[in-house]
Design an enzyme around this catalytic site. Structure first.
Site, PDB file in Angstrom:
ATOM      1  N   LYS A   1       8.789   5.727  -4.252  1.00 29.04           N
ATOM      2  CA  LYS A   1       7.948   5.203  -3.171  1.00 29.04           C
ATOM      3  C   LYS A   1       8.840   4.517  -2.154  1.00 29.04           C
ATOM      4  O   LYS A   1       9.592   3.595  -2.495  1.00 29.04           O
ATOM      5  CB  LYS A   1       6.958   4.219  -3.789  1.00 29.04           C
ATOM      6  CG  LYS A   1       5.935   3.629  -2.859  1.00 29.04           C
ATOM      7  CD  LYS A   1       4.919   2.906  -3.744  1.00 29.04           C
ATOM      8  CE  LYS A   1       3.754   2.331  -3.008  1.00 29.04           C
ATOM      9  NZ  LYS A   1       4.050   1.172  -2.228  1.00 29.04           N
TER      10      LYS A   1
HETATM   11  P1  FBP Z   1       0.866  -1.248   1.772  1.00 26.64           P
HETATM   12  O1  FBP Z   1       0.390   0.163   1.968  1.00 26.64           O
HETATM   13  O2  FBP Z   1      -0.213  -2.239   2.047  1.00 26.64           O
HETATM   14  O3  FBP Z   1       2.132  -1.498   2.545  1.00 26.64           O
HETATM   15  O4  FBP Z   1       1.210  -1.378   0.216  1.00 26.64           O
HETATM   16  C1  FBP Z   1       2.378  -0.826  -0.341  1.00 26.64           C
HETATM   17  C2  FBP Z   1       3.176  -1.893  -1.059  1.00 26.64           C
HETATM   18  O5  FBP Z   1       4.359  -1.342  -1.627  1.00 26.64           O
HETATM   19  C3  FBP Z   1       2.369  -2.618  -2.138  1.00 26.64           C
HETATM   20  O6  FBP Z   1       2.355  -1.891  -3.339  1.00 26.64           O
HETATM   21  C4  FBP Z   1       3.065  -3.928  -2.221  1.00 26.64           C
HETATM   22  O7  FBP Z   1       2.244  -4.987  -2.598  1.00 26.64           O
HETATM   23  C5  FBP Z   1       3.490  -4.163  -0.815  1.00 26.64           C
HETATM   24  O8  FBP Z   1       3.567  -2.904  -0.171  1.00 26.64           O
HETATM   25  C6  FBP Z   1       4.828  -4.848  -0.775  1.00 26.64           C
HETATM   26  O9  FBP Z   1       5.208  -5.017   0.549  1.00 26.64           O
HETATM   27  P2  FBP Z   1       6.501  -5.848   0.926  1.00 26.64           P
HETATM   28  O10 FBP Z   1       7.481  -5.702  -0.189  1.00 26.64           O
HETATM   29  O11 FBP Z   1       6.958  -5.247   2.205  1.00 26.64           O
HETATM   30  O12 FBP Z   1       6.053  -7.249   1.067  1.00 26.64           O
END
Ligand code: FBP
Length: 251
Positions: free
Chosen positions: A176
């Site tokens: 991811k």
């Molecule tokens: P989003 O689609 O809202 O960006 O979510 C993806 C994600 O990887 C979540 O699983 C996780 O909570 C968040 O983004 C972490 O974002 P960051 O590390 O940028 O704070």
């Protein structure tokens, strides 16, 4: 495709609803449907998502066998950190692979902050997670996010590519990533991933059309799927954008 990945894919594409933000970002991000975990499970079910991403506590409370039999596959995020850390990022484990399986997970997730001074610890943790998950017949998704004081905005696109290769070498089934910024770079991530599959993260909420353009671009570049949170459930009508995304993924 590996058998363990099949529950998460429909016509070779996966659509995950991500909902681990309460842990990562705190209540400030829990807007709209995000305030109600049971509504998120309902969205994932009725919206036709191929997987739901939760930390173990939410799975314990809101993901039951009843949901599972309705064909919503679960991925449990095994590690996490709050946004209060000011030092180099490290996301500690808070759930075992065996317990995730007991809760009904068919895959586990783990974040590696590539470039952090603590990356070695995360490689070690992830190595154990990956071996145990594959031993127990679960798929493994790595959140591969370059981060730390060495990770400058200029380096980020190349480090995203580096992270993809690392994900493959570490044995992740799904990698991811955040949008590396261009169509060409996205295509390179797909090539570098080899037999692993690229799953694009949604990011902060942006205008609906802009987000759908990102989805179109990613699908054209060959990504295997999306794992999106805020760009879905922070909107006024998450079911409407879900249908738009599905049209792009599956039509
Ligand atoms: P989003 O689609 O809202 O960006 O979510 C993806 C994600 O990887 C979540 O699983 C996780 O909570 C968040 O983004 C972490 O974002 P960051 O590390 O940028 O704070």
């Amino acid at each position: 495709m590996k058998n363990t990945l099949k529950p998460f894919f429909k016509n070779n594409k996966a659509l995950f609803l991500a909902y681990d933000h309460g842990f990562e970002h705190g209540p400030k991000d829990l807007i709209g449907l995000g305030t109600r975990p049971e509504a998120i499970v309902d969205l994932a079910l009725r919206g036709g998502y191929t997987g739901l991403i939760l930390q173990k506590g939410l799975a314990e409370h809101y993901y039951s066998r009843k949901v599972q039999t309705k064909q919503l596959s679960l991925i449990i995020k095994l590690n996490g950190k709050t946004n209060l850390l000011t030092e180099e990022p490290y996301a500690a484990l808070n759930c075992s692979v065996a317990y995730a399986k007991k809760l009904g997970a068919q895959a586990v997730g783990y974040t590696i902050y590539l470039g952090s001074e603590k990356e070695a610890q995360m490689f070690e943790d992830f190595g154990k997670v990956e071996e145990e998950a594959h031993r127990l017949g679960l798929a493994v998704m790595v959140w591969m996010y370059p981060r730390g004081k060495k990770v400058t905005p200029e380096l980020l696109p190349q480090l995203t590519l580096y992270g993809v290769r690392l994900g493959l070498e570490l044995g992740a089934d799904l990698i991811k990533i955040k949008d590396p910024g261009s169509f060409e770079l996205l295509k390179q991530t797909v090539e570098l991933a080899g037999d692993s599959k690229i799953i694009l993260s949604g990011g902060e909420k942006i205008a609906e059309e802009e987000f759908l353009d990102l989805v179109r671009k990613s699908v054209k570049a060959g990504v295997a799927g999306l794992a999106v949170g805020r760009n879905i459930w922070q909107r006024e009508n998450p079911f409407v954008i879900t249908e738009e995304i599905k049209k792009i993924l599956w039509n």
